[in-house]
Scaffold this motif. Structure first.
Motif, short mmCIF file in Angstrom:
data_model
loop_
_atom_site.label_atom_id
_atom_site.label_comp_id
_atom_site.label_asym_id
_atom_site.label_seq_id
_atom_site.Cartn_x
_atom_site.Cartn_y
_atom_site.Cartn_z
N VAL A 1 -1.04 -2.67 -4.66
CA VAL A 1 0.24 -3.22 -4.23
C VAL A 1 0.58 -2.70 -2.84
CG1 VAL A 1 2.73 -3.20 -4.72
CG2 VAL A 1 1.09 -3.61 -6.57
N ASP A 2 1.25 -3.53 -2.07
CA ASP A 2 1.66 -3.21 -0.70
C ASP A 2 0.50 -3.20 0.28
OD1 ASP A 2 4.45 -3.12 -0.93
OD2 ASP A 2 4.43 -1.05 -1.62
N GLY A 3 -0.35 -4.22 0.17
CA GLY A 3 -1.32 -4.46 1.23
C GLY A 3 -2.71 -3.92 1.03
N GLY A 4 -3.03 -3.41 -0.14
CA GLY A 4 -4.39 -2.94 -0.36
C GLY A 4 -5.38 -4.09 -0.39
N SER A 5 -6.53 -3.90 0.23
CA SER A 5 -7.56 -4.94 0.19
C SER A 5 -8.58 -4.59 -0.88
CB SER A 5 -8.24 -5.10 1.55
OG SER A 5 -8.93 -3.91 1.91
N PHE A 6 -9.37 -5.58 -1.26
CA PHE A 6 -10.33 -5.42 -2.35
C PHE A 6 -11.75 -5.37 -1.78
CE2 PHE A 6 -6.62 -7.66 -3.95
CZ PHE A 6 -6.27 -6.90 -5.05
N LEU B 1 5.71 -4.93 -2.94
CA LEU B 1 6.63 -4.74 -4.05
C LEU B 1 7.75 -5.77 -4.00
CD1 LEU B 1 6.96 -2.86 -6.47
CD2 LEU B 1 8.36 -1.36 -5.02
N ASP B 2 8.27 -6.05 -2.81
CA ASP B 2 9.34 -7.05 -2.68
C ASP B 2 8.85 -8.44 -3.06
OD1 ASP B 2 11.23 -5.20 -1.91
OD2 ASP B 2 11.01 -5.58 0.23
N GLU B 3 7.61 -8.76 -2.70
CA GLU B 3 7.06 -10.08 -3.07
C GLU B 3 6.89 -10.19 -4.59
OE1 GLU B 3 4.60 -10.90 1.10
OE2 GLU B 3 3.67 -9.80 -0.55
N ALA C 1 11.40 -12.70 -10.36
CA ALA C 1 12.72 -13.29 -10.51
C ALA C 1 12.68 -14.81 -10.58
CB ALA C 1 13.61 -12.85 -9.34
N THR C 2 11.50 -15.40 -10.39
CA THR C 2 11.34 -16.85 -10.46
C THR C 2 11.24 -17.27 -11.91
OG1 THR C 2 10.14 -16.81 -8.35
CG2 THR C 2 9.90 -18.78 -9.72
#
Length: 305
Positions: free
Chosen positions: A124-129, A184-186, A192-193
């Motif tokens: 989360v928060d931009g980690g790449s795989f 986290l915000d995304e 919330a959708t």
């Protein structure tokens, strides 16, 4: 030539009424679809391209299954089906890519369709795989020997794989932002959708059968607790990284409090409840690059996987 003939045959089967007949035979049977990333309009696609589905193609697939299936939420999967003549489909995403959590959820919300996103919090928060970082430029995928090494001796562990790649002099590329873990915000906006739920994809996406008991327990328990601390309505369901499981892993999932756990392949849910294994549930992986006709054949039951 072979690809052209294959596509022509797919069109004949779809337009000849075969898919409608197959769906009728399936009745209220259930198929769980496994997606990964959705590439937002206008963005580039790098990394392991089989995992990165363009937003336009995803939208077309949603339009198709909304016409032909009952799209139902994951938490209704094991309940008796509602009266209907149409097969059921559950939409899931592995890895919580930013593209899926933003562009993918946008398309789902536009049509009022439910889906579940399996999150590995370590990314989360931009980690790449690692599979995107090591994908060969131009080919869109991993060399078979690299994939085998990463999933075998290196246990699918991202940090171990990156250390090995650097030691071997392999080039590690950073993918575009939409091909990294959502923020986290995304995730909060997605959760919330209406109709969108979150569930666990372990903590750090290792190959679970290769782990010892303590590490296996942590990979199972930690992500569910993390999700529940931050989001309402988290589902106690798990998807196994790489689809890798074993009897020991399945028992660990049960002990950690999950109601069920998914592989990444296997096709349709068994029609006989006696054949149901809640901790080895099948899904149908949706690869990028397949035609809409191929997708229709897969979701009608004419293609097994």
């Amino acid at each position: 030539m072979r690809t052209l003939l294959k596509h022509s045959l797919e069109k004949v089967l779809c337009r000849g009424g075969f898919t409608a007949a197959a769906r009728a035979l399936r009745g209220t049977g259930a198929l769980v679809l496994a997606y990964h990333d959705v590439v937002p309009h206008g963005e580039s696609c790098e990394g392991d391209r089989s995992l990165h589905l363009p937003q336009r193609d995803f939208a077309r697939q949603l339009e198709l299954i909304a016409r032909t299936h009952d799209v139902v939420p994951l938490d209704s999967l094991l309940a008796p089906p509602a009266p209907s003549r149409r097969p059921r489909v559950v939409i899931t995403f592995d890895d919580a890519y930013r593209g899926a959590v933003t562009a993918g959820v946008e398309e789902l919300a536009r049509r009022g369709l439910p889906a579940t996103i399996f999150v590995a919090p370590a990314f989360v928060d931009g980690g790449s795989f690692w599979w995107d970082a090591l994908a060969r430029p131009g080919s869109g995928g991993l060399a078979p020997e690299v994939r085998a090494r990463c999933l075998g001796a290196l246990r699918g562990r991202d940090a171990e794989i990156r250390r090995w790649a650097r030691d071997e002099g392999l080039l590690l590329r950073e993918p575009p932002p939409h091909q990294t873990g959502a923020t986290l915000d995304e995730l909060r906006a997605a959760a919330a959708t209406p109709g969108i739920t979150l569930a666990a994809h372990t903590w750090s996406h290792p190959s679970l059968p290769a782990l010892g008991p303590e590490e296996l327990e942590e990979e199972m328990v930690r992500p569910l607790a993390w999700l529940r601390e931050r989001f309402p309505g988290v589902l106690p369901w798990l998807s196994y990284p790489y689809g890798h499981a074993s009897p020991v892993v399945e028992e660990a999932a049960r002990s950690a409090g999950y109601l069920g756990a998914f592989r990444v392949e296997g096709g349709w849910m068994p029609g006989d409840p006696a054949d149901l294994r809640p901790y080895a549930l099948p899904r149908s992986n949706v690869p990028a690059g397949a035609s809409l006709e191929h997708f229709e054949l897969r979701t009608s039951g004419l293609l097994a996987r």
